[in-house]
Write a protein that holds these residues in place. Structure first.
Motif, PDB file in Angstrom:
ATOM      1  N   GLN A  19     -36.042 -10.708   2.662  1.00  0.00           N
ATOM      2  CA  GLN A  19     -36.658 -12.031   2.660  1.00  0.00           C
ATOM      3  C   GLN A  19     -37.981 -11.971   3.430  1.00  0.00           C
ATOM      4  OE1 GLN A  19     -33.172 -11.730   3.620  1.00  0.00           O
ATOM      5  NE2 GLN A  19     -32.978 -11.779   1.383  1.00  0.00           N
ATOM      6  N   ASP A  20     -38.986 -11.483   2.760  1.00  0.00           N
ATOM      7  CA  ASP A  20     -40.295 -11.252   3.373  1.00  0.00           C
ATOM      8  C   ASP A  20     -41.199 -12.437   3.088  1.00  0.00           C
ATOM      9  OD1 ASP A  20     -42.467 -10.158   4.592  1.00  0.00           O
ATOM     10  OD2 ASP A  20     -42.910  -8.712   2.999  1.00  0.00           O
ATOM     11  N   CYS A  21     -41.174 -13.413   3.947  1.00  0.00           N
ATOM     12  CA  CYS A  21     -41.971 -14.627   3.751  1.00  0.00           C
ATOM     13  C   CYS A  21     -43.457 -14.319   3.875  1.00  0.00           C
ATOM     14  CB  CYS A  21     -41.567 -15.696   4.764  1.00  0.00           C
ATOM     15  SG  CYS A  21     -39.859 -16.290   4.572  1.00  0.00           S
ATOM     16  N   ALA A  22     -44.250 -14.955   2.996  1.00  0.00           N
ATOM     17  CA  ALA A  22     -45.691 -14.724   2.993  1.00  0.00           C
ATOM     18  C   ALA A  22     -46.434 -15.662   3.928  1.00  0.00           C
ATOM     19  CB  ALA A  22     -46.232 -14.878   1.572  1.00  0.00           C
ATOM     20  N   GLU A  28     -40.050 -21.773   3.420  1.00  0.00           N
ATOM     21  CA  GLU A  28     -40.237 -20.667   2.472  1.00  0.00           C
ATOM     22  C   GLU A  28     -38.997 -19.785   2.400  1.00  0.00           C
ATOM     23  OE1 GLU A  28     -43.415 -17.160   1.211  1.00  0.00           O
ATOM     24  OE2 GLU A  28     -43.685 -18.235   3.102  1.00  0.00           O
ATOM     25  N   LEU A  29     -38.280 -19.651   3.502  1.00  0.00           N
ATOM     26  CA  LEU A  29     -37.050 -18.852   3.491  1.00  0.00           C
ATOM     27  C   LEU A  29     -36.035 -19.463   2.539  1.00  0.00           C
ATOM     28  CD1 LEU A  29     -35.432 -16.462   4.571  1.00  0.00           C
ATOM     29  CD2 LEU A  29     -34.667 -17.935   6.457  1.00  0.00           C
ATOM     30  N   VAL A 100     -46.548 -18.362  -3.569  1.00  0.00           N
ATOM     31  CA  VAL A 100     -45.540 -18.142  -4.613  1.00  0.00           C
ATOM     32  C   VAL A 100     -46.208 -17.816  -5.940  1.00  0.00           C
ATOM     33  CG1 VAL A 100     -43.705 -19.224  -5.954  1.00  0.00           C
ATOM     34  CG2 VAL A 100     -43.867 -19.656  -3.500  1.00  0.00           C
ATOM     35  N   GLY A 101     -47.245 -18.589  -6.295  1.00  0.00           N
ATOM     36  CA  GLY A 101     -47.870 -18.425  -7.606  1.00  0.00           C
ATOM     37  C   GLY A 101     -49.050 -17.484  -7.639  1.00  0.00           C
ATOM     38  N   SER A 106     -44.407 -16.350 -11.612  1.00  0.00           N
ATOM     39  CA  SER A 106     -43.660 -17.526 -12.048  1.00  0.00           C
ATOM     40  C   SER A 106     -42.226 -17.125 -12.346  1.00  0.00           C
ATOM     41  CB  SER A 106     -44.302 -18.116 -13.312  1.00  0.00           C
ATOM     42  OG  SER A 106     -43.452 -19.074 -13.903  1.00  0.00           O
ATOM     43  N   GLY A 107     -41.299 -18.059 -12.134  1.00  0.00           N
ATOM     44  CA  GLY A 107     -39.909 -17.810 -12.494  1.00  0.00           C
ATOM     45  C   GLY A 107     -39.743 -17.551 -13.977  1.00  0.00           C
ATOM     46  N   PHE A 108     -40.715 -17.978 -14.792  1.00  0.00           N
ATOM     47  CA  PHE A 108     -40.696 -17.714 -16.232  1.00  0.00           C
ATOM     48  C   PHE A 108     -40.681 -16.211 -16.505  1.00  0.00           C
ATOM     49  CE2 PHE A 108     -42.827 -17.570 -20.465  1.00  0.00           C
ATOM     50  CZ  PHE A 108     -41.964 -18.400 -21.163  1.00  0.00           C
ATOM     51  N   GLN A 109     -41.084 -15.413 -15.521  1.00  0.00           N
ATOM     52  CA  GLN A 109     -41.165 -13.960 -15.683  1.00  0.00           C
ATOM     53  C   GLN A 109     -39.854 -13.256 -15.335  1.00  0.00           C
ATOM     54  OE1 GLN A 109     -44.334 -13.413 -12.889  1.00  0.00           O
ATOM     55  NE2 GLN A 109     -45.970 -13.693 -14.396  1.00  0.00           N
ATOM     56  N   SER A 110     -38.803 -13.990 -14.993  1.00  0.00           N
ATOM     57  CA  SER A 110     -37.543 -13.354 -14.620  1.00  0.00           C
ATOM     58  C   SER A 110     -36.997 -12.520 -15.780  1.00  0.00           C
ATOM     59  CB  SER A 110     -36.507 -14.401 -14.212  1.00  0.00           C
ATOM     60  OG  SER A 110     -35.236 -13.806 -14.048  1.00  0.00           O
TER      61      SER A 110
END
Length: 287
Positions: A19-22, A28-29, A100-101, A106-110
């Motif tokens: 869990q490497d928060c940016a 964010e976690l 995140v973006g 994007s989660g669309f890339q899962s």
């Protein structure tokens, strides 16, 4: 050999350091943990769906039913995670959303989520993003620039879905029905099968005489559970996004809420297992 412990067996040092928060944003976690957990559940779902498919091709619908029951429970857990994510307020997300973006992420890339769609029978490669000003066509396989990922998804898309395996089973159990399933090996399953009145007729026989076909009836109901949960997943995704970011553009530049609305509606109109839904119409229409 080192001693086996709870921590070493689960590789917790690796797992909990991922869990490497940016940013320094407190929330964010939450975002990271939920999405990483989703991917772990996706991995298990793929494993279980493959097992159910093998059971169906082996003619063991009871084992397939047992496995798909587990998949359905995983789906329910996944749906519940949207409730947790929806506790993220717009101002909390805004603090780290750019991270995140970044670079179009994007989660669309899962990749795993796409594999699950293919295994369930959702095999539309081309998706349309209506931005309100134009419509952008996206190939969900070609969008990945990594040729290894493209090959992985192309192979998965060409595999038989859970419903393909089910139709193979029905053809074996009802040889007089005229169902012509595609074979398990050596054939491209990329294109979903169109509605088949012969498949509908078999499901109608099963539902009309459940006592004689109880195991197949239960299998049909479990498939309905899977598709119903698949729809609910999309609707909860939609409502969570609406709550957190409103109608703004999604991460990675996607159409955000408009695209999610479109896919949610399509799920109510383009069925994964159409004949099973047609049976419901027929029962209440007295056919």
């Amino acid at each position: 050999m080192s001693e086996n412990t709870y921590s070493s067996y689960l590789h917790l040092d690796t797992l909990l350091s991922a869990q490497d928060c940016a940013t320094d944003a407190d929330s964010e976690l939450l975002f990271l943990t939920i999405h990483q957990a989703k991917e772990l559940w996706f991995k298990l779902m793929i494993h279980e769906l493959e097992g159910a498919r093998r059971a169906l091709y082996a003619g063991d619908e009871l084992r397939a039913y047992k496995i798909l029951s587990r998949v359905h429970q995983i789906q329910l857990v996944q749906i519940r995670t949207w409730d947790v994510l929806s506790t993220l307020s717009p101002t909390e997300f805004q603090v780290f959303r750019e991270s995140v973006g970044r670079d179009g992420a994007s989660g669309f890339q899962s990749i795993q989520n796409r594999e699950i769609e293919f295994l369930l029978g959702e095999k539309r490669r081309i998706r349309s993003f209506d931005t309100g000003e134009s419509v952008r066509q996206v190939d969900v396989i070609a969008m990945h620039k990594d040729p290894v990922v493209q090959e992985r998804l192309t192979r998965r898309c060409a595999e038989p879905s859970i419903y393909d395996a089910t139709l193979n089973l029905l053809a074996q159990r009802f040889p007089d029905a005229g169902i012509e399933p595609r074979p398990a090996q050596g054939r491209d399953y990329t294109d979903s099968m169109a509605d088949d009145p012969r498949v509908f007729a078999v499901w109608k026989r099963i539902y009309d005489d459940q006592d004689a076909h109880m195991s197949l009836f239960q299998l049909g109901e479990r498939l309905i559970d899977l598709e119903d949960a698949f729809r609910r997943w999309r609707f909860r995704h939609l409502t969570t996004v609406a709550r957190v970011i409103g109608r703004s553009t999604g991460t990675g530049g996607s159409a955000g809420l408009r695209y999610l609305q479109q896919t949610a509606i399509e799920g109510m109109e383009d069925f994964l297992y159409p004949e099973l839904w047609q049976v419901r119409n027929a029962i209440f229409e007295g056919q």
